[in-house]
Design a protein around this motif. Structure first.
Motif, PDB file in Angstrom:
ATOM      1  N   VAL A   1      11.464  -1.725  10.066  1.00  0.00           N
ATOM      2  CA  VAL A   1      12.664  -1.454  10.863  1.00  0.00           C
ATOM      3  C   VAL A   1      12.232  -1.581  12.325  1.00  0.00           C
ATOM      4  CG1 VAL A   1      14.313   0.338  11.540  1.00  0.00           C
ATOM      5  CG2 VAL A   1      13.587   0.158   9.171  1.00  0.00           C
ATOM      6  N   ASP A   2      13.057  -2.244  13.147  1.00  0.00           N
ATOM      7  CA  ASP A   2      12.699  -2.381  14.567  1.00  0.00           C
ATOM      8  C   ASP A   2      12.695  -1.009  15.225  1.00  0.00           C
ATOM      9  OD1 ASP A   2      12.503  -5.046  14.237  1.00  0.00           O
ATOM     10  OD2 ASP A   2      14.549  -5.480  14.896  1.00  0.00           O
TER      11      ASP A   2
ATOM     12  N   VAL B   1       8.542  -0.082  12.512  1.00  0.00           N
ATOM     13  CA  VAL B   1       8.034   1.059  11.728  1.00  0.00           C
ATOM     14  C   VAL B   1       8.447   0.843  10.271  1.00  0.00           C
ATOM     15  CG1 VAL B   1       8.008   2.835  13.549  1.00  0.00           C
ATOM     16  CG2 VAL B   1      10.123   2.403  12.272  1.00  0.00           C
ATOM     17  N   PRO B   2       7.689   1.417   9.318  1.00  0.00           N
ATOM     18  CA  PRO B   2       8.083   1.236   7.921  1.00  0.00           C
ATOM     19  C   PRO B   2       9.258   2.125   7.499  1.00  0.00           C
ATOM     20  CG  PRO B   2       5.903   2.275   8.068  1.00  0.00           C
ATOM     21  CD  PRO B   2       6.383   2.101   9.461  1.00  0.00           C
ATOM     22  N   ALA B   3      10.101   1.575   6.622  1.00  0.00           N
ATOM     23  CA  ALA B   3      11.186   2.353   6.012  1.00  0.00           C
ATOM     24  C   ALA B   3      11.060   2.180   4.499  1.00  0.00           C
ATOM     25  CB  ALA B   3      12.534   1.829   6.476  1.00  0.00           C
ATOM     26  N   ALA B   4      11.254   3.274   3.760  1.00  0.00           N
ATOM     27  CA  ALA B   4      11.072   3.209   2.300  1.00  0.00           C
ATOM     28  C   ALA B   4      12.400   3.383   1.576  1.00  0.00           C
ATOM     29  CB  ALA B   4      10.095   4.301   1.863  1.00  0.00           C
TER      30      ALA B   4
ATOM     31  N   GLU C   1       0.843  -1.199   0.000  1.00  0.00           N
ATOM     32  CA  GLU C   1       0.000   0.000   0.000  1.00  0.00           C
ATOM     33  C   GLU C   1       0.881   1.253   0.000  1.00  0.00           C
ATOM     34  OE1 GLU C   1      -2.519   0.438   3.442  1.00  0.00           O
ATOM     35  OE2 GLU C   1      -3.410   2.272   2.628  1.00  0.00           O
ATOM     36  N   ILE C   2       1.933   1.228   0.814  1.00  0.00           N
ATOM     37  CA  ILE C   2       2.821   2.401   0.883  1.00  0.00           C
ATOM     38  C   ILE C   2       3.592   2.545  -0.433  1.00  0.00           C
ATOM     39  CG2 ILE C   2       4.721   3.473   2.176  1.00  0.00           C
ATOM     40  CD1 ILE C   2       3.895   1.742   4.576  1.00  0.00           C
ATOM     41  N   GLU C   3       4.049   1.411  -0.978  1.00  0.00           N
ATOM     42  CA  GLU C   3       4.787   1.458  -2.253  1.00  0.00           C
ATOM     43  C   GLU C   3       3.905   2.065  -3.352  1.00  0.00           C
ATOM     44  OE1 GLU C   3       5.876  -2.648  -2.634  1.00  0.00           O
ATOM     45  OE2 GLU C   3       7.421  -2.485  -1.086  1.00  0.00           O
TER      46      GLU C   3
ATOM     47  N   LYS D   1       1.309   4.803   9.002  1.00  0.00           N
ATOM     48  CA  LYS D   1       1.828   4.129   7.806  1.00  0.00           C
ATOM     49  C   LYS D   1       2.932   4.942   7.113  1.00  0.00           C
ATOM     50  CE  LYS D   1      -2.672   2.115   6.682  1.00  0.00           C
ATOM     51  NZ  LYS D   1      -3.752   2.164   5.696  1.00  0.00           N
ATOM     52  N   ILE D   2       3.127   6.167   7.525  1.00  0.00           N
ATOM     53  CA  ILE D   2       4.125   7.013   6.850  1.00  0.00           C
ATOM     54  C   ILE D   2       5.527   6.511   7.210  1.00  0.00           C
ATOM     55  CG2 ILE D   2       5.058   9.369   6.632  1.00  0.00           C
ATOM     56  CD1 ILE D   2       2.214  10.333   7.384  1.00  0.00           C
TER      57      ILE D   2
END
Ligand code: ATP
Ligand code: MG
Length: 497
Positions: free
Chosen positions: A425-426, A433-436, A406-408, A463-464
């Motif tokens: 990412v821990d 948490v998400p990392a892009a 979804e984030i991609e 989600k950011i």
């Protein structure tokens, strides 16, 4: 009933010998010609030691001879291990060992690999394509009838979530996949299927099986080219084509304001999530897209969305094919309610019975006749499937589930972003948490606050992505699928931060 049928090619060559089976470059073959060539090649293969019941590996590109060899092996009744030409030597060697293939048939262009393999696997007999097309006549011992439970092919999964697994595909799996597809898409005597996807992948191989089962011609390309595709759709009266998202977007861009001929009736889109803007553009340009969900284990599509639902069910992969079933299972094993996410589990005569030499993986993935796909999704009130992501890539942040796909998809809507990959990412406060990871168009540098702002307008706060990394290239496997596990390793190894 012994669950047997006539050998597929033998039967087809008897029923409609004069019909065209394949056009490749300037050449074409009828079913009778394909049978004769396959018969001749089966004789040569038999002379070289290929036998009924044996595991025979092939490393072949899209070519007329490849089709002949694949059917020669079916005439002999060998189990064909279809190797992916894009793999590295080490990956191929691993699959040869894993499958315990005793014979390898390779293109002449892979001669250096051939030598390496036979050094490492001394019992492997290797055969080059040229050795097979000698003029000498040898009468092969033919497999006149096939049992639908018999192994026809072994195809390795793409290895996106771990080491690839050898999927057992029986004659019955291919038969029912072809029947399920025809019952859904329909079939006319004008149909002609364009194959620009690799024959070593189920997307390409299933076109070949449909051709023989339906008596339908195919147009084969060595590799995908958008110009050649558009030209052949017009000139060779193609009506159906199999594509993945990137191919479709290149076709759409190249078409500009032009339209495909009205006889063209189906763009079968699969392999991964489809970007919504692309689907909308296809509706505008009247390109009939059938979205699908499937995997190596289901011998091609198992769920398909017809174009009449393209807009009302935008983003859905559709409903199961007639012979197949689908269920969404919650973590506690109960069946999910409509709208509730869980693991996608599937069943049907096109679904594999297991993985070759992998009892552990078979027991883990197939339970009480259902295949646990490892994908997460939900069914809406009307039974349409929406695929969310792979279970192994799920990010759990402060108890909330986040789907990297979804984030991609949001990031990809940014005009300067070419590719995006998201992983966990821990984090000491939230667990994860998400990392892009982002590849930008022309290497443009996008400031982090711009990226955050862009996401803030489109995604819930949790989600950011907390981290954005601009990189040159995303890690992908031979099927060009994003390897999020490599992104995770990079983060864990401390290469970013
Ligand atoms: P491995 O099983 O080794 O990790 P893989 O799953 O990528 O590799 P394939 O069989 O080539 O190997 O791919 C099937 C997978 O592709 C599905 O399980 C799913 O994750 C993804 N996929 C296919 N169709 C769709 C779709 N319409 N939407 C989202 N994902 C899809
Ligand atoms: Mg898989």
């Amino acid at each position: 009933m012994d669950n047997k049928m006539p050998n597929f090619l033998t039967r087809r060559a008897f029923l409609t010998p004069e019909r065209t089976v394949v056009c490749f470059q300037e050449q074409s073959l009828t079913f009778k010609e394909l049978y004769d060539r396959s018969y001749q090649t089966a004789g040569q293969l038999q002379k070289l030691g290929v036998k009924n019941g044996q595991f025979t590996a092939v490393l072949l590109k899209n070519h007329l001879d490849t089709i002949v060899i694949l059917f020669a092996l079916q005439l002999l009744g060998t189990k064909t291990v279809i190797l992916n030409c894009r793999l590295t030597a080490a990956e191929l060697l691993w699959q040869l060992q894993d499958s315990q293939a005793s014979v390898l048939i390779v293109e002449d262009c892979f001669a250096d690999l051939k030598q390496q393999f036979t050094e490492q696997l001394p019992t492997l007999i290797s055969v080059t394509k040229t050795m097979l097309f000698a003029q000498e006549q040898v009468q092969p011992k033919l497999l006149e009838e096939v049992s639908l439970d018999e192994i026809c092919t072994i195809m390795y999964t793409s290895g996106t979530t771990g080491k690839p697994k050898g999927v057992i595909q029986t004659y019955g799996n291919h038969w029912w996949s072809a029947v399920g597809s025809a019952l859904n898409l329909g079939l006319t005597d004008q149909d002609c299927w364009l194959c620009t996807v690799p024959l070593f992948h189920i997307s390409g191989f299933s076109i070949l099986m449909r051709s023989v089962i339906y008596g339908m011609p195919i147009v084969l390309h060595e590799k995908f080219s958008e110009q050649k595709t558009i030209r052949d759709i017009k000139d060779k009266r193609v009506t159906i084509m199999s594509v993945v998202g990137t191919m479709l977007s290149r076709i759409v861009d190249t078409l500009e304001d032009e339209r495909l001929p009205k006889e063209f009736r189906c763009m079968l889109l699969g392999g991964g999530p489809a970007p919504l803007p692309l689907l909308k553009t296809c509706v505008e340009k009247q390109i009939p897209v059938f979205q699908t969900y499937g995997m190596t284990e289901t011998s091609s599509q198992i769920v398909t969305l017809s174009p009449e639902y393209s807009l009302t069910k935008l983003g859905s992969a559709g409903k199961p094919l007639f012979p197949s079933e689908i269920r969404i299972e919650r973590i506690d094993g109960a069946t999910a309610q409509p709208g509730e996410a869980g693991e996608i589990v599937v069943k049907g005569p096109n679904v594999t019975s297991g993985y070759l030499n992998r009892e552990d993986a078979t027991a883990e993935k197939i339970r009480q006749g259902w295949l646990y796909t490892g994908d997460v999704g939900y069914l809406d009130e009307e039974g349409f499937l929406f695929v969310l992501d792979r279970r192994s890539d799920l990010i759990i942040s402060g108890g909330e589930n986040i789907y990297p796909a979804e984030i991609e998809a949001v990031l990809l809507a940014h005009p300067d972003i070419l590719e995006a990959g998201v992983t966990a990412v821990d984090d000491k406060d939230w667990g994860q948490v998400p990392a892009a990871f982002i590849v930008t168009r022309n290497g443009r540098d996008i400031p982090v606050d711009e990226l955050q702002q862009f996401c803030r307008n489109r995604l819930a706060k949790y989600k950011i992505p907390k981290f954005f990394y601009l990189i040159d290239r995303l890690p992908r496997n031979a099927a060009k699928k994003l390897l999020r596990r490599t992104l995770r390793d990079w983060v864990n190894e401390g290469r970013f931060r």
